[in-house]
Design a protein around this motif. Sequence first.
Motif, mmCIF file in Angstrom:
data_model
loop_
_atom_site.group_PDB
_atom_site.id
_atom_site.type_symbol
_atom_site.label_atom_id
_atom_site.label_comp_id
_atom_site.label_asym_id
_atom_site.label_seq_id
_atom_site.Cartn_x
_atom_site.Cartn_y
_atom_site.Cartn_z
ATOM 1 N N ILE A 1 16.020 54.485 29.528
ATOM 2 C CA ILE A 1 15.886 53.118 29.024
ATOM 3 C C ILE A 1 16.833 52.186 29.785
ATOM 4 O O ILE A 1 16.792 50.980 29.630
ATOM 5 N N GLY A 2 17.695 52.786 30.595
ATOM 6 C CA GLY A 2 18.620 51.975 31.380
ATOM 7 C C GLY A 2 19.558 52.875 32.154
ATOM 8 O O GLY A 2 19.330 54.088 32.227
ATOM 9 N N THR A 3 20.595 52.259 32.729
ATOM 10 C CA THR A 3 21.577 53.057 33.457
ATOM 11 C C THR A 3 22.962 52.828 32.872
ATOM 12 O O THR A 3 23.269 51.749 32.376
ATOM 13 N N CYS A 4 23.772 53.884 32.919
ATOM 14 C CA CYS A 4 25.163 53.786 32.476
ATOM 15 C C CYS A 4 25.898 52.848 33.421
ATOM 16 O O CYS A 4 25.744 52.928 34.635
ATOM 17 N N LYS A 5 26.705 51.950 32.849
ATOM 18 C CA LYS A 5 27.397 50.968 33.673
ATOM 19 C C LYS A 5 28.523 51.603 34.483
ATOM 20 O O LYS A 5 29.013 51.010 35.424
ATOM 21 N N TYR A 6 28.960 52.779 34.069
ATOM 22 C CA TYR A 6 30.046 53.440 34.776
ATOM 23 C C TYR A 6 29.531 54.345 35.890
ATOM 24 O O TYR A 6 29.947 54.230 37.028
ATOM 25 N N CYS A 7 28.581 55.250 35.563
ATOM 26 C CA CYS A 7 28.138 56.216 36.571
ATOM 27 C C CYS A 7 26.779 55.860 37.172
ATOM 28 O O CYS A 7 26.333 56.510 38.107
ATOM 29 N N HIS A 8 26.121 54.838 36.616
ATOM 30 C CA HIS A 8 24.867 54.321 37.167
ATOM 31 C C HIS A 8 23.745 55.341 37.193
ATOM 32 O O HIS A 8 22.853 55.272 38.025
ATOM 33 N N LEU B 1 26.730 49.174 24.071
ATOM 34 C CA LEU B 1 28.029 48.557 23.778
ATOM 35 C C LEU B 1 27.941 47.029 23.712
ATOM 36 O O LEU B 1 28.927 46.344 23.879
ATOM 37 N N GLU B 2 26.752 46.515 23.502
ATOM 38 C CA GLU B 2 26.499 45.061 23.454
ATOM 39 C C GLU B 2 26.526 44.449 24.854
ATOM 40 O O GLU B 2 25.624 43.725 25.229
ATOM 41 N N HIS B 3 27.574 44.743 25.608
ATOM 42 C CA HIS B 3 27.703 44.175 26.953
ATOM 43 C C HIS B 3 27.150 45.104 28.013
ATOM 44 O O HIS B 3 27.206 44.798 29.198
ATOM 45 N N GLY B 4 26.662 46.279 27.599
ATOM 46 C CA GLY B 4 26.119 47.211 28.577
ATOM 47 C C GLY B 4 25.866 48.572 27.963
ATOM 48 O O GLY B 4 26.235 48.829 26.816
ATOM 49 N N VAL C 1 30.630 60.049 26.579
ATOM 50 C CA VAL C 1 31.290 60.353 27.849
ATOM 51 C C VAL C 1 31.931 59.111 28.477
ATOM 52 O O VAL C 1 33.128 59.091 28.754
ATOM 53 N N HIS C 2 31.137 58.058 28.625
ATOM 54 C CA HIS C 2 31.619 56.928 29.413
ATOM 55 C C HIS C 2 31.819 55.634 28.622
ATOM 56 O O HIS C 2 32.021 54.579 29.228
ATOM 57 N N GLU C 3 31.782 55.697 27.293
ATOM 58 C CA GLU C 3 31.979 54.473 26.514
ATOM 59 C C GLU C 3 33.323 53.816 26.829
ATOM 60 O O GLU C 3 33.395 52.606 27.044
ATOM 61 N N GLU C 4 34.381 54.645 26.871
ATOM 62 C CA GLU C 4 35.719 54.130 27.116
ATOM 63 C C GLU C 4 35.803 53.427 28.472
ATOM 64 O O GLU C 4 36.364 52.345 28.589
ATOM 65 N N TYR C 5 35.248 54.077 29.485
ATOM 66 C CA TYR C 5 35.299 53.517 30.835
ATOM 67 C C TYR C 5 34.591 52.169 30.892
ATOM 68 O O TYR C 5 35.094 51.210 31.465
ATOM 69 N N VAL C 6 33.401 52.131 30.288
ATOM 70 C CA VAL C 6 32.608 50.902 30.348
ATOM 71 C C VAL C 6 33.304 49.786 29.584
ATOM 72 O O VAL C 6 33.336 48.639 30.027
ATOM 73 N N ASN C 7 33.901 50.119 28.441
ATOM 74 C CA ASN C 7 34.642 49.123 27.666
ATOM 75 C C ASN C 7 35.829 48.575 28.451
ATOM 76 O O ASN C 7 36.069 47.369 28.469
ATOM 77 N N THR C 8 36.580 49.486 29.088
ATOM 78 C CA THR C 8 37.744 49.068 29.863
ATOM 79 C C THR C 8 37.324 48.167 31.008
ATOM 80 O O THR C 8 37.902 47.099 31.228
ATOM 81 N N LEU C 9 36.298 48.591 31.711
ATOM 82 C CA LEU C 9 35.749 47.813 32.813
ATOM 83 C C LEU C 9 35.392 46.405 32.346
ATOM 84 O O LEU C 9 35.732 45.402 32.967
ATOM 85 N N HIS C 10 34.701 46.356 31.210
ATOM 86 C CA HIS C 10 34.257 45.085 30.653
ATOM 87 C C HIS C 10 35.455 44.190 30.319
ATOM 88 O O HIS C 10 35.451 42.999 30.618
ATOM 89 N N ASN C 11 36.484 44.784 29.698
ATOM 90 C CA ASN C 11 37.657 44.000 29.316
ATOM 91 C C ASN C 11 38.373 43.417 30.522
ATOM 92 O O ASN C 11 38.802 42.260 30.503
#
Length: 127
Positions: free
Chosen positions: A12-19, A30-33, A39-49
Amino acid sequence: MICFKHPEKDAIGTCKYCHRGICMDCTTDLEHGLACKGVHEEYVNTLHNIVMQSAKIYSNTPKTIYAAPVFFGFMGLVFLWFGLVNGDGLTDFATLLGFGFVGFAIYILIYNKKVYSAKKDIISDLR
Ligand SMILES: [Zn+2]
Ligand SMILES: [Zn+2]
């Protein structure tokens, strides 16, 4: 595109961290992605912040990109005036310095604008 864990399912999409492509079962929204579930929620959140923080700094102070060029441009004009009016004209050291400053001011202005619009693109991509 298919899920990297479930070859039989559509992503349905791609992970914003590992694509990688991820299906409904493997995705956390995560609303923003999207991120790989667990696995990668933390990474994507940090990236977003991080990006949002720098975005905030930029949108609060968009005028700073003109501060340095205006300063150097003004210095250049002062030197040009000294060289041409009080000095030996075009061959005066102050005149040459003035041209140098004005050139430098134009260079910084172009460079700053490029960086600024690149940042703006990244930010609008994330929204
Ligand atoms: Zn991932
Ligand atoms: Zn899956």
